[in-house]
Design a protein around this motif. Structure first.
Motif, short mmCIF file in Angstrom:
data_model
loop_
_atom_site.label_atom_id
_atom_site.label_comp_id
_atom_site.label_asym_id
_atom_site.label_seq_id
_atom_site.Cartn_x
_atom_site.Cartn_y
_atom_site.Cartn_z
N VAL A 102 88.53 -66.09 19.78
CA VAL A 102 89.25 -67.35 19.81
C VAL A 102 89.88 -67.56 18.44
N PRO A 103 90.93 -68.36 18.35
CA PRO A 103 91.59 -68.59 17.06
C PRO A 103 90.65 -69.29 16.07
N ASP A 104 90.85 -69.01 14.79
CA ASP A 104 90.04 -69.64 13.75
C ASP A 104 90.22 -71.15 13.70
N LEU A 115 89.52 -80.05 28.90
CA LEU A 115 89.43 -79.31 30.14
C LEU A 115 88.74 -80.13 31.22
N LEU A 116 87.66 -80.75 30.85
CA LEU A 116 86.89 -81.51 31.83
C LEU A 116 87.63 -82.75 32.29
N ALA A 216 95.06 -69.94 41.02
CA ALA A 216 95.40 -71.36 41.09
C ALA A 216 95.18 -72.08 39.77
N GLN A 217 94.37 -71.49 38.88
CA GLN A 217 94.10 -72.16 37.60
C GLN A 217 95.35 -72.26 36.73
N ALA A 225 96.31 -72.78 28.88
CA ALA A 225 96.59 -72.56 27.46
C ALA A 225 95.36 -72.15 26.67
N ALA A 226 94.19 -72.20 27.27
CA ALA A 226 92.95 -71.84 26.57
C ALA A 226 92.90 -70.34 26.33
N PRO A 227 92.17 -69.89 25.30
CA PRO A 227 92.03 -68.45 25.06
C PRO A 227 91.41 -67.75 26.26
N ARG A 228 91.72 -66.48 26.42
CA ARG A 228 91.24 -65.72 27.58
C ARG A 228 89.72 -65.75 27.67
#
Length: 438
Positions: A102-104, A115-116, A216-217, A225-228
């Motif tokens: 994930v990015p620093d 997200l929630l 569908a996500q 847009a979240a990291p893989r």
């Protein structure tokens, strides 16, 4: 990360609600519930179906209440801000940043909250034993949420969900158990659906549904847009868990599922690790223990397991098959994030089924580290049991040393991975202090 979000929030509909509302594929109808109390008609419809499918009766009637979206958002914040959740999130965020997953600059707590709040429609709270549904939910989403959460209410009467959530010192085991809980709810929810149920019985039907649910996500902006590593980690308990449950009920009665939970993601992912003649012949993970660091303080320590090891390898190698192969021979692991005066370090010891598996992982994770720091390829002598990458300073990042070694511990091959500030190098811990216990 997958276990943290699932365990902290019980956010069933948030990731799969939109997925399973694919109208042509698994639409649920839009009958408006009526009757005494909120959603009484839906409860009356789904409870007998759930009992019939699982072979388990509800010991006490399930309870459902409605909440406003603001009340649900408040609950989400409270769960994420609990001491247990904060500790896990901070620890995993640090480990993921050190591994380049994930990015620093990423704030995991803030991301998960977004997200929630983007996705949540309902949740079962094991503390109150109540299923909560957001006011004004669309009828399709309402049916999906209630059917899914009722499964969790039943599970909690046979396996205390709070006890599963409390396994914070072994994230791999926690994730495996969580995957069964989420996977059973997803797969049972689909079987009860008038459109998805028949499709599941068709050749390739589950594969089509699973792929459509995952695709569908992309309609959820924050999730997309979240990291893989975050996306895949959040989906795993639902999709990976549902696939395990599907395979389980092909071999054994579903009523036995909650009485024999897998204890590692390796068992979730590989039939040969779980479905054996007896529990005594299963592939059980060893317990790996790290020695205390020679300097600095351990901020967080836990296990990755096969699934998160796959995530790391595919992140940098960009090859799913290589990642599966490289992680597949794992036999247990332990990592620690260590705070030193020169910066944070990661120490990670992985035990392996065989010397061949360990040597393969040594090569692959070494290449992943090289790519993570955008370094040129380095050639090592054939059969060499160590790798070292001297990472130059870049921008705000100080110089670092990545060192990997393959050694024998109690007769078992172990790969040691250390990513440290360059001033500390390979002296942070004593590799001879690693223990492996079966």
């Amino acid at each position: 990360m997958r276990a943290i979000l699932s365990a902290s929030i019980r956010r069933r509909a948030c990731l799969l609600g939109a997925s399973v509302s694919l109208t042509a594929l698994v639409a649920c109808g839009d009958k408006t519930p009526k009757g005494e109390g909120p959603y009484a008609e839906l409860v009356a419809e789904f409870v007998p179906k759930i009992e019939q499918e699982t072979g388990l009766p509800f010991k006490t009637p399930p309870k459902i209440e409605s909440r406003t979206r603001d009340e649900v958002a408040k609950f989400v914040r409270q769960q994420l801000e609990s001491e247990r959740a904060r500790t896990q999130l901070a620890g995993q965020e640090s480990a993921y940043k050190l591994l380049g997953m994930v990015p620093d600059t990423m704030n995991l707590l803030a991301l998960l909250q977004k997200l929630l709040e983007e996705q949540i429609v309902g949740y079962y709270d094991p503390a109150t034993k109540v299923l909560y549904v957001v006011d004004g939910a669309a009828p399709v989403m309402l049916r999906q949420t209630v059917s899914h959460e009722l499964v969790h209410a039943l599970q909690d009467q046979y396996v205390k969900i709070d006890s599963v959530q409390a396994q914070v010192d072994n994230a791999d085991r926690q994730s495996a158990a969580q995957s069964v809980l989420e996977g059973q709810a997803v797969f049972l929810q689909l079987r009860m659906d008038p459109n998805a149920g028949p499709m599941l019985k068709m050749p390739g039907g589950w594969d089509r549904i699973r792929d459509a649910m995952k695709d569908a996500q992309t309609g959820m902006p924050v999730f997309s847009a979240a990291p893989r590593a975050v996306r895949e980690g959040l989906l795993f308990p639902y999709l990976g868990g549902a696939d395990f449950v599907r395979r389980f009920i092909e071999k054994r009665p579903e009523k036995e599922l909650l009485l024999d939970l897998p204890i590692s993601t390796k068992q979730i992912l590989n039939d040969a690790a779980y479905f054996t003649d007896s529990t005594a012949t299963r592939d059980l993970p060893v317990t790996v223990t790290l020695p205390a660091p020679r300097t600095g303080t351990v901020l967080y320590s836990n296990s990755f397991g096969e699934f998160e090891t796959r995530l790391l390898l595919v992140q940098h190698l960009k090859d799913e098959a290589l990642a599966r192969r490289g992680a597949g021979g794992g036999d247990g692991d332990k990592y620690a994030v260590i705070r030193t005066s020169d910066g944070d370090a990661l120490v990670w010891a992985t035990a392996w089924d065989s010397a061949v598996d360990a040597a393969d992982f040594l090569d692959l994770v070494g290449d992943a580290a090289r790519r993570r720091y955008e370094m040129a390829r380095v050639e090592f002598p054939a059969g060499a049991t160590s790798r070292q990458y001297d990472v130059p300073a870049k921008g705000t990042r100080s110089a670092r040393t990545v060192r990997l070694t393959l050694q024998q511990v109690s007769g078992q091959p172990v790969v040691m991975y250390m990513d440290t500030p360059a001033k500390i190098g390979a002296t942070l811990i004593d590799p001879a202090g690693i223990t492996v216990v079966r």
